[in-house]
Design a protein around this motif. Structure first.
Motif, PDB file in Angstrom:
ATOM      1  N   ILE A 106     -73.622  35.443 -50.113  1.00 30.09           N
ATOM      2  CA  ILE A 106     -74.942  35.681 -49.532  1.00 30.09           C
ATOM      3  C   ILE A 106     -75.649  34.326 -49.484  1.00 30.09           C
ATOM      4  O   ILE A 106     -75.643  33.580 -50.466  1.00 30.09           O
ATOM      5  CB  ILE A 106     -75.750  36.674 -50.387  1.00 30.09           C
ATOM      6  N   ASP A 127     -84.234  34.111 -42.461  1.00 30.68           N
ATOM      7  CA  ASP A 127     -84.065  35.247 -43.373  1.00 30.68           C
ATOM      8  C   ASP A 127     -85.232  35.259 -44.351  1.00 30.68           C
ATOM      9  O   ASP A 127     -85.495  34.247 -44.999  1.00 30.68           O
ATOM     10  CB  ASP A 127     -82.749  35.103 -44.141  1.00 30.68           C
ATOM     11  N   HIS A 129     -85.742  36.405 -47.253  1.00 28.90           N
ATOM     12  CA  HIS A 129     -85.555  36.191 -48.692  1.00 28.90           C
ATOM     13  C   HIS A 129     -85.204  34.758 -49.066  1.00 28.90           C
ATOM     14  O   HIS A 129     -84.786  34.472 -50.191  1.00 28.90           O
ATOM     15  CB  HIS A 129     -84.552  37.196 -49.258  1.00 28.90           C
ATOM     16  N   SER A 345     -76.740  42.359 -53.672  1.00 28.19           N
ATOM     17  CA  SER A 345     -77.828  41.745 -52.890  1.00 28.19           C
ATOM     18  C   SER A 345     -78.284  40.415 -53.477  1.00 28.19           C
ATOM     19  O   SER A 345     -78.018  40.101 -54.638  1.00 28.19           O
ATOM     20  CB  SER A 345     -79.041  42.670 -52.766  1.00 28.19           C
ATOM     21  N   CYS A 409     -77.209  46.360 -49.078  1.00 26.06           N
ATOM     22  CA  CYS A 409     -78.612  45.955 -49.118  1.00 26.06           C
ATOM     23  C   CYS A 409     -79.266  46.278 -47.795  1.00 26.06           C
ATOM     24  O   CYS A 409     -80.404  46.715 -47.739  1.00 26.06           O
ATOM     25  CB  CYS A 409     -78.747  44.477 -49.438  1.00 26.06           C
TER      26      CYS A 409
END
Ligand code: SF4
Lengths: 468, 196
Positions: A106, A127, A129, A345, A409
C-alpha cells in the motif's frame, strides 16, 4: 514563533503573491494506478515533460487481487489500469515497485518502509490518506488528479495556507486501548468535518510514547476528521525508524539531516487557531456504529438512541444509519454479531498491528460463523510476519493470509462484502457501500477485530484471556 | 477547462450531511483510465438497483428534477477520498454548481479545477433552498460568478464568498499548470538553492 506546519511551509515556498495561492515545492510524489492515468494523459496531450521523475515513486495497490496475483486478473479493466501505470512509468522514467517486488505494498506503507518519507518534507499523492506520512513530521496530503498532473509538470503545487489546529493527548493509554482508539476518539470529539481547513499537530505525552506505527495510524485518519493533514514533530523514535532504510540519508548526510530535523518543532507560545485536549486515561476501545467515522461509541456503551442527536438533521441521519447498519437504538455493542473480519489497510496493516492481533488470536480458532482475513500492508511485512511466526498463528486460527494491497479497505478487487454482511474492520472508512454494496462496516483496532473474529461478536478486548 | 459563465438552472435537493465521494462515484468505476463518461455512474448505488433499473425513491430519478444543473446538499459534501472522478461524474451528469454549507477540502479543490462551482452558503439559506425545491415546481436559480450572487425568481437571495484568484481562473477558463510555469525560473532557482 512558528508552528511546525509554518516552518515546513516557509521552507518550501517558491513564490508568494498577494491575492494568489502560493507556490509550494514538493519533495516527494507518490503515485498508484487509480489516480494517475488521466494525469499522465494530460501531460502527453499538452506535450509536457515530467519535471522530476527522480522525486516520483510508484507502486500498485488499490485494484489488485490479494491471491494468485501472478495469474491474469479476473477484472480486465483493472488489468488495463495496471498495465497503463507500467507503460506510463516506463515512458516518463518513474521508478515503479511492481507486483513482483518485495517492496510492493500500500503506497502509504511503502513510502515510510523504504525510507522515502523524511521529516520536514512536503509529500503528496493522489490519495487522501497521504496524511499518514505526517507521522514523521512531514507535510503530507492527498491531491486530485489535476494536481497530480500539476506536480508532474512543475514539481510544485498552488496552495493556500491552512490554519493551525493542535490536539494534545496526555497520559498513559489504558491496557487494550490503542493508537486506533486515540484517533477514533479524537474524530468522535471534533466531528467528521472538525478539521476542515486545518492542519492538525498531534502532541502530548501519549503521542510521544507511541511507536512510529502507532503515530502513522493516528495521522492516517486525520482526513477522516476533515483535516488537510496531520503532523507529529519528529524525535528520536522517528530518527531510529528512518535510520538504515534504503532511501535514508547515509554517513555524514545522515548526521546533517538529523541536525536539521531536530529543528522541526513548534516554538513555545506559537498561535493555534484551535486546540483540543484529550485525556488518554478516559479512552476505551472504540467501535463505529454508523456510516461516518465520527459515529463511534466506547465498546462498553450502546448504539446511541435518538436522544443523542443534536438536531433535526442528525435525527434523520441516525434513522438512516440504524436502517443501513441493521442496528437498533440502545443495542449493546457486545451484542452485535459479525460475519467478516478484515485486518489490513494503510491504517492498520504494519508489523506491530499484526503482532498485537496475533497475541489475541494465539491458541484460539475463529468463530465458524466468521470469515476473516489478514492483508499485510506490504510484501516485506508479509515476509517478516511469516519469519516471526505470526502468519502461522493466523492461519492455524482460520484466517486467510493474503498478499499486500488495499483489498477490502475499499473493495476494488474481489475482496468485497455481500449486501447485509457485517464486518469488523481495521480500515479507516465506514461509508455506505465502502466495502461492498450494502455492506456494513464497523471500524475498530486490530486487537478488537481479532477478538471479534474469534467470538463472532464484538467484545471488550480489555478483558481478553490471552493464551500464552 | 471551459469558462464558467452565469448558470441558470433547475435545482435538485440531496439533503444529507457528509455525502462522501464513495457515494458520489462508487469505487467499482475507478478502474477506468479515461476522464470522461462518469455521469452514468453518478450516485450509482443510491440511484440504480443492481440490475440497472432506477430506484423510484431517489431524488435524481424524480421527474420534477430531471435536467437539474444545480445540486443543493448538506454539510461536508464531498468528504472522503481524493478521487477527481467525483467532480467528473457530477459534471458529466449535467451539474455545474453544488451548493452546501461546507465541503470536503480535496473535493472543493478538485471541483474548481474542473469548472464545477462549489458554493458555500449559510446552513439557514441552504435549508430554505431545499424547502423551495420541494414546494415550488420547477424551482430554478441563477448563479452569477462575476457578482458572486445566487438569485431565484424573487431576485438575489444570497451572496457567496470565493477566493478571488479562483474566481478569475474559472471566469477565464485558465489552466493552472500554464500559470505555474510562468514561474519556471523561480522553481529552478529554488531547486539549486535547496539542493534538490
Ligand atoms: S488501504 Fe484503503 S485507505 Fe489506504 S490507500 Fe488503500 S484504499 Fe486508500
Amino acid at each position: 514563533m512558528k508552528t511546525l506546519y509554518d516552518k515546513i511551509w516557509d521552507r518550501h515556498l517558491v513564490h508568494a503573491e498577494v491575492g494568489k495561492p502560493s507556490l509550494l515545492y514538493i519533495d516527494l510524489h507518490l503515485i498508484h494506478e487509480v489516480t494517475s492515468p488521466q494525469a499522465f494523459e494530460g501531460l502527453r496531450l499538452a506535450g509536457r515533460k515530467l519535471r522530476r521523475p527522480d522525486l516520483t515513486f510508484g507502486t500498485i495497490d488499490h485494484a489488485i487481487p490479494t491471491v494468485n496475483r501472478n495469474l491474469p486478473f479476473k477484472d480486465p479493466i483493472a488489468a488495463q489500469q495496471v498495465a497503463t501505470l507500467r507503460e506510463n512509468c516506463r515512458e516518463f522514467g518513474v521508478k515503479l515497485y511492481d507486483l513482483d517486488r518485495i517492496e510492493q505494498g500500500i503506497i502509504h506503507v511503502f513510502g515510510p518502509e523504504q525510507g522515502l518519507t523524511h521529516p520536514g518534507m512536503t509529500i503528496v499523492c493522489g490519495d487522501s490518506h497521504t496524511s499518514t506520512h505526517g507521522a514523521f513530521g512531514a507535510l503530507a496530503f492527498g491531491i486530485g488528479t489535476s494536481e497530480v498532473e500539476h506536480v508532474f509538470a512543475t514539481q510544485c503545487l498552488q496552495q493556500d495556507r491552512a490554519k493551525n489546529f493542535r490536539i494534545n493527548v496526555e497520559g498513559e493509554l489504558p491496557f487494550g486501548v490503542t493508537s486506533k482508539d486515540i484517533i477514533l476518539g479524537i474524530i468522535n470529539e471534533i466531528g467528521a468535518n472538525g478539521g476542515v481547513g486545518h492542519v492538525i499537530e498531534y502532541a502530548g505525552s501519549t503521542i510521544r510514547d507511541l511507536s512510529m506505527e502507532g503515530r502513522m495510524t493516528v495521522c492516517n485518519m486525520s482526513i477522516e476528521g476533515g483535516a488537510k493533514a496531520g503532523l507529529i514533530a519528529p524525535d528520536d523514535t522517528t530518527f531510529e525508524y528512518v535510520s538504515g532504510k534504503p532511501f535514508a540519508p547515509k554517513g555524514e548526510d545522515w548526521e546533517r539531516a538529523v541536525a536539521n530535523w531536530k529543528t522541526l518543532t513548534t516554538d513555545d507560545g506559537s498561535h493555534f487557531d484551535k486546540i483540543v485536549d484529550i485525556d488518554a486515561a478516559a479512552l476505551e476501545p472504540f467501535v463505529t456504529w454508523g456510516t461516518s467515522p465520527d459515529m463511534s461509541v466506547k465498546v462498553s456503551d450502546n448504539v446511541p438512541d435518538l436522544s443523542h442527536a443534536r438536531d433535526e438533521n442528525e435525527v434523520r441521519s441516525f434513522e438512516r444509519m440504524y436502517q443501513y447498519m441493521g442496528l437498533e437504538p440502545s443495542q449493546p455493542i457486545d451484542k452485535i454479531n459479525i460475519d467478516r473480519a478484515f485486518i489490513g489497510s494503510c491504517t492498520n496493516s504494519r508489523i506491530e498491528d499484526l503482532r498485537d492481533a496475533a497475541k489475541v488470536v494465539k491458541g484460539y480458532n475463529i468463530s465458524n460463523r466468521v470469515n476473516a482475513m489478514v492483508v499485510p500492508g506490504s510484501m516485506q511485512i508479509k515476509r517478516q510476519a511469516e519469519e516471526e511466526g505470526l502468519a502461522r498463528i493466523f492461519i492455524d486460527a482460520g484466517f486467510e493470509w493474503r498478499d499486500a494491497g488495499c483489498s477490502m479497505c475499499l473493495a476494488m478487487n474481489e475482496d468485497i462484502l455481500q449486501p447485509g454482511e457485517r464486518c469488523a474492520s481495521t480500515s479507516n472508512r465506514n461509508f455506505e457501500g465502502r466495502q461492498g454494496r450494502g455492506g456494513r462496516t464497523h471500524l475498530v483496532s486490530p486487537i478488537m477485530a481479532a477478538a471479534a473474529a474469534i467470538t463472532g461478536h464484538f467484545v471488550d478486548v480489555r478483558n481478553w484471556k490471552f493464551k500464552d | 477547462m471551459d469558462k464558467f459563465e452565469t448558470i441558470k438552472g433547475l435545482v435538485a435537493p440531496l439533503f444529507q450531511a457528509n455525502i462522501d465521494t464513495d457515494q458520489i462515484i462508487p469505487k467499482q468505476f475507478l478502474t477506468r483510465i479515461e476522464r470522461t463518461g462518469y455521469g452514468a455512474f453518478l450516485f450509482n448505488d443510491w440511484r440504480l438497483n443492481s440490475d440497472g433499473s432506477p430506484k423510484p425513491n431517489f431524488v435524481l430519478n424524480d421527474q420534477r428534477y430531471a435536467g437539474a444543473s444545480i445540486l443543493v446538499a448538506g454539510a461536508n459534501f464531498g468528504c472522503g477520498s481524493s478521487r477527481e472522478h467525483a467532480p467528473w461524474s457530477l459534471l458529466d451528469y449535467g451539474f455545474r454548481v453544488v451548493i452546501a454549507p461546507s465541503f470536503g477540502d480535496i473535493f472543493f479543490n478538485n471541483s474548481l479545477k474542473n469548472g464545477l462551482l462549489p458554493v458555500r452558503l449559510d446552513e439557514k439559506i441552504v435549508n430554505r433552498l431545499v424547502e423551495d425545491t420541494q414546494t415550488i415546481d420547477g424551482y430554478s436559480l441563477t448563479i452569477d460568478l462575476e457578482n458572486k450572487t445566487v438569485a431565484d425568481a424573487s431576485g438575489v437571495i444570497a451572496t457567496f464568498e470565493i477566493d478571488e484568484f479562483r474566481r478569475y481562473c474559472l471566469l477565464n477558463g485558465l489552466d493552472d499548470i500554464g500559470l505555474t510555469l510562468q514561474h519556471e525560473e523561480k522553481i529552478t532557482a529554488f531547486e539549486s538553492k535547496a539542493g534538490r
